[in-house]
Write an enzyme that holds these catalytic residues in place. Structure first.
Site, PDB file in Angstrom:
ATOM      1  N   TYR A 200       0.848  -1.199   0.000  1.00  0.00           N
ATOM      2  CA  TYR A 200       0.000   0.000   0.000  1.00  0.00           C
ATOM      3  C   TYR A 200       0.881   1.245   0.000  1.00  0.00           C
ATOM      4  CZ  TYR A 200      -3.923   3.045   0.808  1.00  0.00           C
ATOM      5  OH  TYR A 200      -4.834   4.047   0.676  1.00  0.00           O
TER       6      TYR A 200
ATOM      7  N   LYS B 280      -6.590  -0.780  -0.708  1.00  0.00           N
ATOM      8  CA  LYS B 280      -7.413  -0.546   0.484  1.00  0.00           C
ATOM      9  C   LYS B 280      -8.068  -1.834   0.960  1.00  0.00           C
ATOM     10  CE  LYS B 280      -7.285   3.954   1.360  1.00  0.00           C
ATOM     11  NZ  LYS B 280      -7.061   4.586   2.663  1.00  0.00           N
TER      12      LYS B 280
ATOM     13  N   GLU C 192     -13.164   6.494  -2.147  1.00  0.00           N
ATOM     14  CA  GLU C 192     -11.735   6.715  -1.956  1.00  0.00           C
ATOM     15  C   GLU C 192     -11.153   7.621  -3.046  1.00  0.00           C
ATOM     16  OE1 GLU C 192      -8.182   6.495  -0.041  1.00  0.00           O
ATOM     17  OE2 GLU C 192     -10.023   5.508   0.638  1.00  0.00           O
TER      18      GLU C 192
END
Length: 542
Positions: free
Chosen positions: A92, A165, A236
């Protein structure tokens, strides 16, 4: 439907690779399709980790892990569970930014995602259903990738944000990976580099705006509610002009969450509360300066403001504690181009004798004497020595959060903040920072990464089958996280370490579920938060 042969090996939710036993190979038509050796998941994980360590760069490490993710979800998350602190920045933030920038050049096969084009609003429902492939979807992360923190507009490449995510949701909180769906809304892009690239895989058009855009969002939400009525819809990296408007429309109607607004706000509030535990000061005595008044900055201001209201302030009293600084300087009531989220926090020029001079951060700090300064500006080095020393001259324990990421965009380095404040600053950063030794004390630096909070928030709401995700539930999450640090330890961090992510994600989930139950927002018959969270945690085992 029973998958057999290559269908089984190509299904990342069912594939076990060399871990299939002889009996399973007979049952699923895999005889002759795998090497003879049967390995345990532990042996597979050890082999992959050795290969991971042999890679020369973090982006190559990420590509290896993504190969595992795309072929065997269980093995991937088993690895993540064993090496979560090491893998988090690789799968990430911050390495994901590089992956997004290289998405077109490295594209081989699609993620298990739904790619929706604004040019085909009539196909939304069909596209979502095809991507779900009959799975019981409970969690969707959707992005249009207009405002990816630190790198901006990346069009369809931003699907990696949704995928990343959801990886964190499973690794941290234990949501079943077969029940999640990443979604990319391709509304075009204003990134000229992408528009001119022959490799770009998205719509080569300028971003669609206005009513056509919002009509598409409405159709998307309607389709999600029809196809996946028990799901949480997580928005997002939408743009400054769209994120808040979408959240405002839907947050009281469906189970939804915006990480850039709400998640950033929760983690910042948790960090400030953690700082108060260390300094022994009151939140109600603080003066807050937000540098960068975009989506993230306003989410932080709103969360801190709401907490002051919960602690007994009137709205008028609470507003006096906030100052917004953006590229124009201090934001006033008459500043041109204010967004609806900025207007409640602006100041009047009549409050200042030198209002016209408050056009930069240092000038504002000299006048307002903030005790808490939070940066979401993506302006590297803006918390410089002059600004920090001026702030520290008027408060004994300055709370300073340079949250912009990746590293090259951070407002300050933690080591500099400690040096300029003689070790008194209480710091959280948007990037991982190793322990820092200063004047004989080892300082742990809290990472104000939304990954510390949104997995528990989302999982808690889903576990409780909450009807909505409201401010009280978000506040419960912030307080749960802030109470996990030892404030008496010299050099203590204001937030717990990523290495304990699974532990405190469970605690956050329990608090969120408990808040839903207490407010009468949980599903029928759900009365015990701890039990319902424990029952629904997925573990990566064959």
């Amino acid at each position: 439907m029973l998958r057999k042969g290559m269908q089984m090996l190509n299904d990342p939710f069912k594939n076990k690779g060399t871990a299939f036993t002889i009996e399973e190979r007979k049952k699923y038509g895999l005889l002759g399709l795998l090497p003879s050796c049967v390995r345990t998941i532990e042996e597979q994980a050890d082999e992959i980790y050795r290969l991971y360590q042999s890679k020369n760069s973090r982006i190559e490490q990420r590509h290896l892990l993504m190969e595992v993710f795309n072929t065997n979800r269980t093995l991937f998350f088993y690895l993540m569970e064993k090496h979560i602190a090491e893998f988090m920045p690789v799968v990430y933030d911050p390495v994901i930014a590089e992956a997004i920038e290289q998405y077109n050049e490295r594209y081989i096969k699609p993620q298990d995602a739904a790619y929706l084009s604004i040019e085909h609003p009539d196909l939304i429902k069909e596209e979502l259903a095809d991507a779900a492939d009959g799975r019981d979807i409970r969690l969707i992360v959707v992005t249009d990738a207009e405002g990816i923190l630190g790198i901006g507009d990346w069009g369809v490449n931003g699907v990696d944000i949704s995928v990343g995510k959801l990886m964190v949701y499973t690794a941290a909180a234990g949501i079943d990976p077969s029940q999640v769906l990443p979604v990319s809304i391709d509304a075009g892009t204003n990134n000229e580099k992408l528009l001119k690239s022959a490799n770009y895989l998205g719509n080569r058009i300028k971003r669609v705006e206005g009513q056509e855009y919002f009509d598409f969002i409405d159709k998307f939400v309607d389709a999600v509610e029809e196809l996946f009525p028990k799901s949480l819809l997580h928005f997002e990296d939408f743009g400054r002009g769209t994120a808040a408007r979408i959240l405002d429309k839907y947050q009281d109607k469906i189970l939804t969450f915006n990480d850039d607004i709400q998640g950033t706000g929760i983690i910042a509030l948790a960090g400030v509360l953690g700082a108060m535990n260390i300094s022994k000061e009151k939140l109600t005595d603080q003066t807050f300066l937000t540098f960068g008044a975009g989506t993230a900055g306003m989410g932080i201001a709103k969360m801190l403001y709401d907490e002051l209201i919960r602690q007994g302030f009137t709205p008028e009293e609470a507003k006096k504690h906030f100052y917004l600084v953006d590229k124009q300087g201090l934001l006033f009531d008459d500043t041109p181009g204010l967004t609806p989220k900025q207007k409640p926090f602006t100041r009047q020029r009549s409050e200042f004798a030198n209002a016209d001079e408050l056009t930069n951060l240092l000038a504002v700090v000299k006048v307002v004497h903030p005790t808490v300064m939070i940066g979401t500006s993506t302006q590297p080095g803006s918390f410089d020595e002059a600004v920090v020393k001026e702030m520290a001259a008027h408060t004994s324990r300055p709370v300073i959060f340079p949250l912009s990421n990746p590293t090259k965009l951070a407002e300050a380095k933690a080591a500099d903040l400690l040096k300029w404040t003689d070790g008194k600053a209480l710091i959280a950063t948007g990037i991982p920072v190793k322990d820092i030794e200063y004047n004989g004390t080892v300082y742990q630096i809290g990472q104000a990464n939304n990954a510390l909070i949104y997995p528990g928030v989302g999982f808690g709401a889903l576990a409780a089958e909450a009807k909505v995700l409201n401010d009280n539930m978000l506040a419960a999450a912030a307080h749960a996280l802030s109470g996990l640090v030892d404030p008496e330890k010299p050099g203590a961090a204001v937030l717990p370490p990523v290495s304990k992510l699974t532990e405190f994600s469970k605690r956050v989930a329990e608090r969120v579920a408990e808040s839903a139950i207490d407010q009468g927002l949980a599903g029928d018959g759900i009365t015990d938060a701890k039990n319902v969270v424990a029952e629904k945690i997925w573990k990566p085992q064959y």
